[in-house]
Design a protein around this motif. Structure first.
Motif, PDB file in Angstrom:
ATOM      1  N   LYS A 200      32.657  82.428  -5.591  1.00  0.00           N
ATOM      2  CA  LYS A 200      31.609  83.239  -6.213  1.00  0.00           C
ATOM      3  C   LYS A 200      31.339  84.429  -5.298  1.00  0.00           C
ATOM      4  O   LYS A 200      31.801  85.531  -5.540  1.00  0.00           O
ATOM      5  N   LEU A 201      30.602  84.187  -4.203  1.00  0.00           N
ATOM      6  CA  LEU A 201      30.434  85.196  -3.166  1.00  0.00           C
ATOM      7  C   LEU A 201      31.355  84.874  -1.991  1.00  0.00           C
ATOM      8  O   LEU A 201      31.625  83.697  -1.707  1.00  0.00           O
ATOM      9  N   ARG A 202      31.797  85.897  -1.279  1.00  0.00           N
ATOM     10  CA  ARG A 202      32.791  85.701  -0.225  1.00  0.00           C
ATOM     11  C   ARG A 202      32.204  85.130   1.061  1.00  0.00           C
ATOM     12  O   ARG A 202      32.890  84.386   1.780  1.00  0.00           O
ATOM     13  N   ALA A 203      30.947  85.422   1.366  1.00  0.00           N
ATOM     14  CA  ALA A 203      30.391  85.064   2.669  1.00  0.00           C
ATOM     15  C   ALA A 203      30.489  83.570   2.998  1.00  0.00           C
ATOM     16  O   ALA A 203      30.919  83.207   4.103  1.00  0.00           O
ATOM     17  N   PRO A 204      30.114  82.639   2.093  1.00  0.00           N
ATOM     18  CA  PRO A 204      30.234  81.214   2.442  1.00  0.00           C
ATOM     19  C   PRO A 204      31.681  80.796   2.706  1.00  0.00           C
ATOM     20  O   PRO A 204      31.928  79.921   3.544  1.00  0.00           O
ATOM     21  N   ILE A 205      32.608  81.410   2.020  1.00  0.00           N
ATOM     22  CA  ILE A 205      34.016  81.066   2.210  1.00  0.00           C
ATOM     23  C   ILE A 205      34.514  81.562   3.555  1.00  0.00           C
ATOM     24  O   ILE A 205      35.294  80.880   4.239  1.00  0.00           O
ATOM     25  N   GLN A 206      34.068  82.737   3.969  1.00  0.00           N
ATOM     26  CA  GLN A 206      34.446  83.251   5.276  1.00  0.00           C
ATOM     27  C   GLN A 206      33.968  82.319   6.377  1.00  0.00           C
ATOM     28  O   GLN A 206      34.703  82.066   7.347  1.00  0.00           O
ATOM     29  N   LEU A 225      43.118  82.150  -6.025  1.00  0.00           N
ATOM     30  CA  LEU A 225      43.330  82.937  -7.236  1.00  0.00           C
ATOM     31  C   LEU A 225      41.980  83.485  -7.680  1.00  0.00           C
ATOM     32  O   LEU A 225      41.042  82.723  -7.915  1.00  0.00           O
ATOM     33  N   LEU A 226      41.887  84.806  -7.776  1.00  0.00           N
ATOM     34  CA  LEU A 226      40.678  85.479  -8.234  1.00  0.00           C
ATOM     35  C   LEU A 226      40.937  86.137  -9.579  1.00  0.00           C
ATOM     36  O   LEU A 226      41.917  86.877  -9.734  1.00  0.00           O
ATOM     37  N   LEU A 227      40.055  85.871 -10.534  1.00  0.00           N
ATOM     38  CA  LEU A 227      40.138  86.517 -11.842  1.00  0.00           C
ATOM     39  C   LEU A 227      39.063  87.577 -12.024  1.00  0.00           C
ATOM     40  O   LEU A 227      39.125  88.367 -12.978  1.00  0.00           O
ATOM     41  N   HIS A 228      38.062  87.570 -11.126  1.00  0.00           N
ATOM     42  CA  HIS A 228      37.009  88.575 -11.116  1.00  0.00           C
ATOM     43  C   HIS A 228      36.702  88.902  -9.659  1.00  0.00           C
ATOM     44  O   HIS A 228      36.950  88.080  -8.765  1.00  0.00           O
ATOM     45  N   PRO A 229      36.144  90.065  -9.358  1.00  0.00           N
ATOM     46  CA  PRO A 229      35.751  90.364  -7.983  1.00  0.00           C
ATOM     47  C   PRO A 229      34.774  89.321  -7.449  1.00  0.00           C
ATOM     48  O   PRO A 229      33.931  88.807  -8.191  1.00  0.00           O
ATOM     49  N   ASP A 230      34.875  89.025  -6.160  1.00  0.00           N
ATOM     50  CA  ASP A 230      34.044  87.971  -5.564  1.00  0.00           C
ATOM     51  C   ASP A 230      32.698  88.537  -5.115  1.00  0.00           C
ATOM     52  O   ASP A 230      32.334  88.493  -3.939  1.00  0.00           O
ATOM     53  N   ASN A 231      31.929  89.043  -6.082  1.00  0.00           N
ATOM     54  CA  ASN A 231      30.672  89.712  -5.771  1.00  0.00           C
ATOM     55  C   ASN A 231      29.513  89.237  -6.642  1.00  0.00           C
ATOM     56  O   ASN A 231      28.491  89.905  -6.732  1.00  0.00           O
ATOM     57  N   SER A 232      29.671  88.093  -7.302  1.00  0.00           N
ATOM     58  CA  SER A 232      28.598  87.585  -8.158  1.00  0.00           C
ATOM     59  C   SER A 232      28.477  86.084  -7.998  1.00  0.00           C
ATOM     60  O   SER A 232      29.472  85.357  -8.106  1.00  0.00           O
ATOM     61  N   ALA A 233      27.243  85.628  -7.757  1.00  0.00           N
ATOM     62  CA  ALA A 233      26.988  84.191  -7.655  1.00  0.00           C
ATOM     63  C   ALA A 233      26.738  83.558  -9.010  1.00  0.00           C
ATOM     64  O   ALA A 233      26.535  82.353  -9.104  1.00  0.00           O
ATOM     65  N   ARG A 235      28.811  83.516 -11.695  1.00  0.00           N
ATOM     66  CA  ARG A 235      29.977  83.073 -12.452  1.00  0.00           C
ATOM     67  C   ARG A 235      31.044  82.570 -11.491  1.00  0.00           C
ATOM     68  O   ARG A 235      31.001  82.840 -10.287  1.00  0.00           O
ATOM     69  N   LEU A 236      31.998  81.836 -12.031  1.00  0.00           N
ATOM     70  CA  LEU A 236      33.146  81.386 -11.249  1.00  0.00           C
ATOM     71  C   LEU A 236      34.181  82.508 -11.263  1.00  0.00           C
ATOM     72  O   LEU A 236      34.862  82.731 -12.261  1.00  0.00           O
ATOM     73  N   ASN A 237      34.282  83.217 -10.154  1.00  0.00           N
ATOM     74  CA  ASN A 237      35.185  84.365 -10.072  1.00  0.00           C
ATOM     75  C   ASN A 237      36.623  83.973  -9.745  1.00  0.00           C
ATOM     76  O   ASN A 237      37.552  84.728 -10.033  1.00  0.00           O
ATOM     77  N   GLY A 238      36.775  82.818  -9.164  1.00  0.00           N
ATOM     78  CA  GLY A 238      38.102  82.349  -8.784  1.00  0.00           C
ATOM     79  C   GLY A 238      37.981  81.007  -8.099  1.00  0.00           C
ATOM     80  O   GLY A 238      36.915  80.382  -8.092  1.00  0.00           O
ATOM     81  N   CYS A 239      39.055  80.562  -7.502  1.00  0.00           N
ATOM     82  CA  CYS A 239      39.025  79.292  -6.776  1.00  0.00           C
ATOM     83  C   CYS A 239      40.050  79.323  -5.664  1.00  0.00           C
ATOM     84  O   CYS A 239      40.983  80.135  -5.667  1.00  0.00           O
ATOM     85  N   GLY A 240      39.842  78.452  -4.709  1.00  0.00           N
ATOM     86  CA  GLY A 240      40.770  78.345  -3.589  1.00  0.00           C
ATOM     87  C   GLY A 240      41.010  76.894  -3.234  1.00  0.00           C
ATOM     88  O   GLY A 240      40.256  76.001  -3.630  1.00  0.00           O
TER      89      GLY A 240
END
Length: 281
Positions: A200-206, A225-233, A235-240
């Motif tokens: 969703k947002l990149r910070a927790p993943i970093q 895999l990202l289907l949307h930019p990782d800038n919104s909490a 929606r599900l923007n992608g997964c890892g």
């Protein structure tokens, strides 16, 4: 916990997770010695996509529904799709989608074992019903994180732990995973661990990736895999998926399939994917 995977079964995140799961188990099968798969958040085992939950969201149409009619695909994706097709009981279209427990069970050999942990009553009952006649499969009504203390190391000394929680509270879930991995590493430093996570947002993943780099685990491979930019909490923007003690040549296999999955699962013009080492051997 109110999460019900039946609403999301077969979506793009399931496709990525289960294609990687097939790759991991096939890698383990390269050796004749037995292995043990532990699924800490098993879910129901398989899902009827004709039921109200899946029909309400329709997420499977943008996931597994995108791939079933495609002919030219990498061998590993075909293997995954054949497992899905093997679960169908009706000739007119797909009705059943196998979860990670069923996919794992279908790939086991006679000498291999599967342990499933689940807390939700309905899912637990379905797991027990689905696997009641398979002596290779054990179903536990217990918290998957706590179970690792009792289950590790498995007697087979080889195997995979799949950690796939619902992430209802994303940052808290990452911290819980980190604590569980630290304890698991002390008990089974050579085990393969695969941790699915939402983007969703990149910070927790970093922060999670920083932990993995400093964890002491070897060969930490990360797939996204990202289907949307990782800038919104919202929606599900992608997964890892982070893979610790990644099997030999797994990076090559995943580097082959990720671009294909990205191509067929893209929901618009935006699509990004990567396979990279957080820790190399």
């Amino acid at each position: 916990m109110n999460y019900r995977h039946a609403y999301h079964a077969g979506n793009f995140a399931d496709v990525v997770k289960h294609a990687v799961l097939v790759a991991l188990i096939e890698s383990l099968k390269q050796k004749q010695t037995a292995f043990h798969v532990i699924d800490t958040h098993a879910g129901a085992g398989r899902y009827d996509l004709s039921q109200a939950e899946a029909q309400k969201t329709g997420e499977y149409r943008e996931g597994i529904g995108r791939l079933l009619g495609v002919e030219r695909l990498p061998t590993l994706i075909h293997a995954y799709l054949n497992l899905v097709r093997s679960q169908q009981t009706q000739s007119s279209g797909m009705q059943v989608y196998p979860g990670s427990p069923q996919i794992s069970r279908l790939l086991l050999r006679d000498q291999d074992r599967l342990t499933l942990c689940e807390l939700q009553d309905e899912e637990l009952m379905e797991l027990k019903r689905l696997f009641r006649t398979d002596q290779r499969v054990s179903v536990h009504a217990r918290d998957g994180y706590d179970a690792l203390n009792a289950l590790l190391p498995p007697k087979e000394k080889r195997g995979l732990v799949l950690i796939d929680p619902p992430f209802e509270a994303q940052e808290d879930e990452f911290r819980i995973i980190e604590q569980a991995l630290s304890k698991a590493q002390a008990k089974w430093p050579t085990g393969v661990f695969a941790i699915w996570y939402p983007i969703k947002l990149r910070a927790p993943i970093q922060r999670f990736h920083r932990f993995l780099r400093e964890s002491g685990f070897r060969k930490v491979l990360n797939v996204e895999l990202l289907l949307h930019p990782d800038n919104s909490a919202l929606r599900l923007n992608g997964c890892g998926i982070a893979i610790l003690n990644a099997p030999f040549k797994l990076d090559r296999t995943l580097a082959e399939i990720l671009p294909v999955l990205a191509q067929h699962l893209a929901q618009g013009r935006f699509s990004q994917h990567q396979v990279n080492w957080l820790v190399e051997d």
